[in-house]
Design a protein around this motif. Structure first.
Motif, PDB file in Angstrom:
ATOM      1  N   THR A  90       0.777  13.561  -9.690  1.00 48.21           N
ATOM      2  CA  THR A  90       0.660  15.012  -8.980  1.00 48.21           C
ATOM      3  C   THR A  90       2.009  15.840  -9.565  1.00 48.21           C
ATOM      4  O   THR A  90       3.029  15.326  -9.929  1.00 48.21           O
ATOM      5  N   ALA A 130       0.756  -1.126   0.034  1.00 44.28           N
ATOM      6  CA  ALA A 130      -0.082   0.042   0.068  1.00 44.28           C
ATOM      7  C   ALA A 130       0.972   1.368   0.145  1.00 44.28           C
ATOM      8  O   ALA A 130       0.652   2.339  -0.736  1.00 44.28           O
ATOM      9  N   LEU A 131       1.932   1.417   0.793  1.00 47.38           N
ATOM     10  CA  LEU A 131       2.943   2.446   0.850  1.00 47.38           C
ATOM     11  C   LEU A 131       3.492   2.641  -0.543  1.00 47.38           C
ATOM     12  O   LEU A 131       3.476   3.591  -1.050  1.00 47.38           O
ATOM     13  N   TRP A 132       3.844   1.732  -1.220  1.00 49.49           N
ATOM     14  CA  TRP A 132       4.335   1.585  -2.738  1.00 49.49           C
ATOM     15  C   TRP A 132       3.474   2.116  -3.753  1.00 49.49           C
ATOM     16  O   TRP A 132       3.765   3.060  -4.299  1.00 49.49           O
ATOM     17  N   VAL A 133       2.317   1.625  -3.478  1.00 50.37           N
ATOM     18  CA  VAL A 133       1.216   2.174  -4.522  1.00 50.37           C
ATOM     19  C   VAL A 133       1.036   3.607  -4.290  1.00 50.37           C
ATOM     20  O   VAL A 133       0.813   4.324  -5.317  1.00 50.37           O
ATOM     21  N   THR A 134       1.122   4.120  -3.044  1.00 50.16           N
ATOM     22  CA  THR A 134       0.897   5.575  -2.683  1.00 50.16           C
ATOM     23  C   THR A 134       2.191   6.447  -3.233  1.00 50.16           C
ATOM     24  O   THR A 134       1.602   7.483  -3.887  1.00 50.16           O
ATOM     25  N   VAL A 135       3.135   5.934  -3.102  1.00 48.83           N
ATOM     26  CA  VAL A 135       4.267   6.898  -3.631  1.00 48.83           C
ATOM     27  C   VAL A 135       4.323   6.862  -5.099  1.00 48.83           C
ATOM     28  O   VAL A 135       4.495   7.547  -5.768  1.00 48.83           O
ATOM     29  N   TRP A 136       3.771   5.684  -5.679  1.00 49.47           N
ATOM     30  CA  TRP A 136       3.817   5.688  -7.303  1.00 49.47           C
ATOM     31  C   TRP A 136       2.820   6.448  -7.906  1.00 49.47           C
ATOM     32  O   TRP A 136       3.015   7.209  -8.719  1.00 49.47           O
ATOM     33  N   ILE A 137       1.658   6.543  -7.222  1.00 48.51           N
ATOM     34  CA  ILE A 137       0.568   7.713  -7.475  1.00 48.51           C
ATOM     35  C   ILE A 137       0.891   8.905  -7.189  1.00 48.51           C
ATOM     36  O   ILE A 137       0.711   9.747  -8.297  1.00 48.51           O
ATOM     37  N   TRP A 138       1.633   9.180  -6.357  1.00 49.13           N
ATOM     38  CA  TRP A 138       1.993  10.580  -5.950  1.00 49.13           C
ATOM     39  C   TRP A 138       2.912  11.078  -7.064  1.00 49.13           C
ATOM     40  O   TRP A 138       2.808  12.160  -7.602  1.00 49.13           O
TER      41      TRP A 138
END
Length: 58
Positions: free
Chosen positions: A29, A17-25
């Protein structure tokens, strides 16, 4: 044994979940795209909102 397996699964889920969040950011953005551009050695052109001269553009 079952508790350790559940704990390992939870840690794996949280890291994913942390990896996906960083990838999306970093991909969706403006701040993330600028950061990725500068990290790759490029120059961010604010007027055109794009990266120039990076080794690998996001």
């Amino acid at each position: 044994m079952e508790v350790q397996l559940e704990r390992a699964a939870m840690i794996l889920f949280l890291l994913s979940a942390l990896w996906v969040t960083v990838w999306i950011w970093s991909n969706f953005t403006l701040d993330g795209r600028i950061d990725a551009c500068l990290d790759d050695g490029g120059a961010w052109r604010y007027e055109q909102s794009r990266c120039e001269g990076a080794r690998s553009s996001p």
